[in-house]
Enzyme design. Structure first.
Site, short mmCIF file in Angstrom:
data_model
loop_
_atom_site.label_atom_id
_atom_site.label_comp_id
_atom_site.label_asym_id
_atom_site.label_seq_id
_atom_site.Cartn_x
_atom_site.Cartn_y
_atom_site.Cartn_z
CD GLU A 322 -3.13 0.84 2.15
OE1 GLU A 322 -4.10 0.13 1.84
OE2 GLU A 322 -3.00 1.37 3.27
CG HIS A 351 7.26 -30.06 2.83
ND1 HIS A 351 7.72 -31.32 2.50
CD2 HIS A 351 7.96 -29.69 3.92
CE1 HIS A 351 8.64 -31.70 3.38
NE2 HIS A 351 8.81 -30.73 4.23
CE LYS A 460 -11.46 2.53 2.30
NZ LYS A 460 -11.02 3.43 3.41
#
Length: 529
Positions: A322, A351, A460
Site C-alpha cells: 500500500e 513442501h 471504496k
C-alpha cells in the site's frame, strides 16, 4: 578462491550486526556488484534527509497535506509540539489504566463477571497489526482470548461469534479512524445484533478507537460506551500498530507494551544513522532497489522460520504494497512503482512453493527471518526434546532454513537473511519499526509518496457505486418491474452497467434476505421480487 570461501568473505564484509536491538542483517546473497553501494550513496543520503524532515514534522504526505508521525508514538519527545507530545503520552497512560481496570475487574461485564474475551472489529491496518501481535505473542498466560471481525463477510462474522460463545464476558473494541469505514461499520452492527440477541446491551461491552469527532466517536459518546481512545490524522492505518490501534488490544491481552515500544524506539534510533553500513533499514531499502532495479521488477518472498511469524507476511503486504504501489511519483510522472510481497513460513514452504523458487521463474528475492532461540519459553517440553541423538525439532528447523537458503543460492536466487536473537514483545517492536523505516527510505529512493493510498479510495468509491446500483435494482423490482439483466438495465437507462446488474442480481437471488427470485439460465434469467 572457492565459491564457498568467496561467499564467506562477502558475508563478513556485508553483515550488519545490531546487538543493541538483538538483530543482524545478512545481504551477502544479494548479487549486487562492488560498485553498487558507493554509486547509490548520494541517493540514500537524500533519503536520510527526507526522513529527518519527516520526523521533524514536515508535510510528508503532500496529497493530504499531513505530517507523518508514527515514529513519535514510541518517542513522544520527538513530536514537534507540546500538544502532540501530551496527546501521545496521555493516550498511553489511558491504555495502561484501562487494561489494568479490565484485568482487575474494576471495569467488568454488566453481570459483574470479568471480561475474558476480546473481540476486535477493524479492517486493513486496524486489524492486520493487532492480529500479527496477537498471534506472535500469545501464550497460556494471556489475560484475554482474542477474536477478530476483519471483513464484511457475514459468514466469517458468524463463525467468529460461534468461536466466542460467551458474549456476556466479551469486550468489543471497534477501530476506525474515520468511523465511516463500511466493513468496520458492518462488523459493529453485526456485533450489536449478536449482543442484542443474547439480551445484552452492546454499549456496556464496547470501546472505540477512532478520530476525534468521527461518526464512531459521536456514536460511542452518545451511547455511553465504556471508553474512547484516539487516532490521529498524522498516523496512517498501515503504520498505526504502535498507537492505540495495536497497543490497546496488546495491553488487554496482557502483553508487555512497554517492551514493544522500546524495541520500536531503539530500532528507530539505530535506523536514523546516516551510516549505511550500520543502518539495517537503509540496507534493506537498498537491496529492494537493487533486486527490482528501482522499479519493483521482482517480488519479495518473506520466509520466517518461526510459526509465531506466520502473519508477518500479511502485515508486510499492506505496509509495503500500500505504501509503495503507486502510479505517479512526487513530480506527477507515471512510474507504476511497487513491490509485491507474499510468503507463509518455513519449513512449510519447503513442501509448498520452494520448488518453483529454486527451479522456476526467477522473478523474486527471498527475505529469510531466522530466530536463534527455539522457544519463547525455555522450559517448554518441545524445545528440549531430542527427536534424534543430540538433535531437537528446532535443530531441524534451523537445518531446513540453511538448506533452503543454500539450495536457492545454487540456482542464483537472491536472498536476504534477517536474524533475531529471540521472539518477544521487544523483538516484535523492532521488526515493525525496521520495515516501516525501510519503506520510508525506499519511497524516497524512487521519489514516491509512501503515505497516501489513492487506489484504495478508488476501490471504496467503486464499491459504493455498486451498492447504489443495487438499491436502484431493488426499487425497480419491488415496484413491480421484472425482466432479464438487459431489460432491467434498459429500464434503469443504464445499458453500460448490464454486467454489473447481472452480477448483482445473481448475488441478490443467492441471499434470501432480499427476497428476489429468478427463472431460467443465469445469463438469460428473468428476475422479480
Amino acid at each position: 578462491m572457492s565459491p564457498a570461501l568467496a561467499l564467506w568473505k562477502r558475508y563478513q564484509n556485508h553483515l550488519c550486526l545490531c546487538p543493541s536491538i538483538g538483530l543482524s542483517l545478512d545481504i551477502a546473497r544479494m548479487n549486487f556488484s562492488d560498485d553498487f553501494l558507493p554509486s547509490i550513496q548520494p541517493a540514500i543520503t537524500e533519503a536520510y534527509s527526507a526522513m529527518d524532515a519527516l520526523e521533524a514534522g514536515a508535510i510528508a504526505n503532500p496529497d493530504e497535506k499531513r505530517m507523518v508521525g508514527h515514529y513519535w508514538l514510541r518517542n513522544p519527545a520527538l513530536a514537534p509540539s507540546p500538544e502532540l507530545r501530551q496527546a501521545i503520552t496521555s493516550a498511553l497512560t489511558q491504555i495502561k489504566s484501562f487494561a489494568a481496570d479490565i484485568h482487575s475487574a474494576k471495569i467488568a461485564s454488566p453481570s459483574g463477571k470479568p471480561f475474558i474475551n476480546l473481540l476486535i472489529i477493524g479492517i486493513g491496518g486496524s486489524a492486520l497489526g493487532p492480529q500479527f501481535i496477537a498471534d506472535a505473542l500469545t501464550s497460556s498466560a494471556d489475560k484475554m482470548k482474542t477474536f477478530f471481525f476483519d471483513n464484511t463477510d457475514p459468514d466469517g462474522m458468524d463463525r467468529e461469534l460461534h468461536r466466542i460463545g460467551n458474549l456476556a464476558q466479551t469486550l468489543t473494541v471497534v477501530i476506525s479512524k474515520s468511523g465511516g469505514t463500511k466493513e468496520t461499520r458492518n462488523g459493529m452492527l453485526a456485533a450489536q445484533a449478536a449482543y442484542q440477541a443474547a439480551n445484552l446491551h452492546f454499549a456496556q461491552h464496547a470501546v472505540a478507537v477512532t478520530g476525534d469527532g468521527s461518526e464512531l466517536d459521536q456514536a460511542a459518546k452518545a451511547g455511553a460506551w465504556l471508553a474512547r481512545f484516539p487516532m490521529w490524522d498524522w498516523v496512517g492505518g498501515r503504520t498505526s500498530v504502535t498507537s492505540a490501534v495495536g497497543l490497546l488490544p496488546a495491553a488487554l491481552q496482557g502483553f508487555d507494551i512497554d517492551a514493544l515500544l522500546a524495541g520500536a524506539r531503539d530500532t528507530d534510533s539505530l535506523t536514523r544513522l546516516h551510516d549505511t553500513a550500520r543502518n539495517p533499514a537503509a540496507r534493506l531499502a537498498l537491496m529492494w532497489f537493487h533486486a527490482g532495479s528501482g522499479k519493483g521488477l521482482k517480488d519479495m518472498v518473506v520466509l520466517p522460520y518461526k510459526d509465531r511469524l506466520l502473519l508477518f507476511s500479511r502485515y508486510l503486504q499492506q505496509l509495503v504494497m500500500e505504501s509503495l504501489g503507486k502510479e505517479k511519483d512526487l513530480a506527477g510522472h507515471t512510474v507504476l512503482q511497487g513491490l509485491a510481497v507474499y510468503g507463509n513460513k518455513g519449513s512449510t514452504d519447503q513442501h509448498a512453493y520452494v520448488q518453483q523458487l529454486r527451479e522456476g521463474i526467477n522473478n523474486f528475492f527471498v527475505t529469510f527471518i531466522e530466530v536463534l532461540s527455539d522457544s519463547t519459553s525455555p522450559s517448554a517440553p518441545s524445545s528440549s526434546l531430542f527427536v534424534e541423538k543430540d538433535v531437537t525439532s528446532g535443530d531441524y528447523l534451523h537445518g531446513f532454513f540453511q538448506g533452503t537458503r543454500s539450495a536457492l543460492t545454487q540456482t542464483q536466487r537472491e536472498s536476504i537473511t534477517l536474524t533475531i536473537d529471540r521472539l518477544d514483545a521487544r523483538a516484535i517492536g523492532s521488526l515493525i519499526a525496521l520495515f516501516e523505516r525501510a519503506v520510508g527510505l525506499y519511497a524516497s529512493l524512487v521519489n514516491i509518496n509512501a503515505y497516501h493510498q489513492p487506489g484504495v479510495e478508488a476501490g471504496k468509491k467503486a464499491a459504493t457505486a455498486v451498492i447504489n446500483l443495487q438499491l436502484k435494482i431493488l426499487t425497480h423490482l419491488r415496484g413491480g418491474g421484472a425482466g432479464t439483466a438487459e431489460q432491467i438495465a434498459a429500464a434503469l437507462k443504464l445499458p453500460d452497467e448490464v454486467e454489473t446488474i447481472h452480477l448483482t442480481l445473481r448475488h441478490l437471488v443467492a441471499n434470501p434476505a432480499h427476497k428476489i427470485k429468478s427463472t431460467g439460465n443465469p445469463l438469460t434469467a428473468t428476475y422479480s421480487a
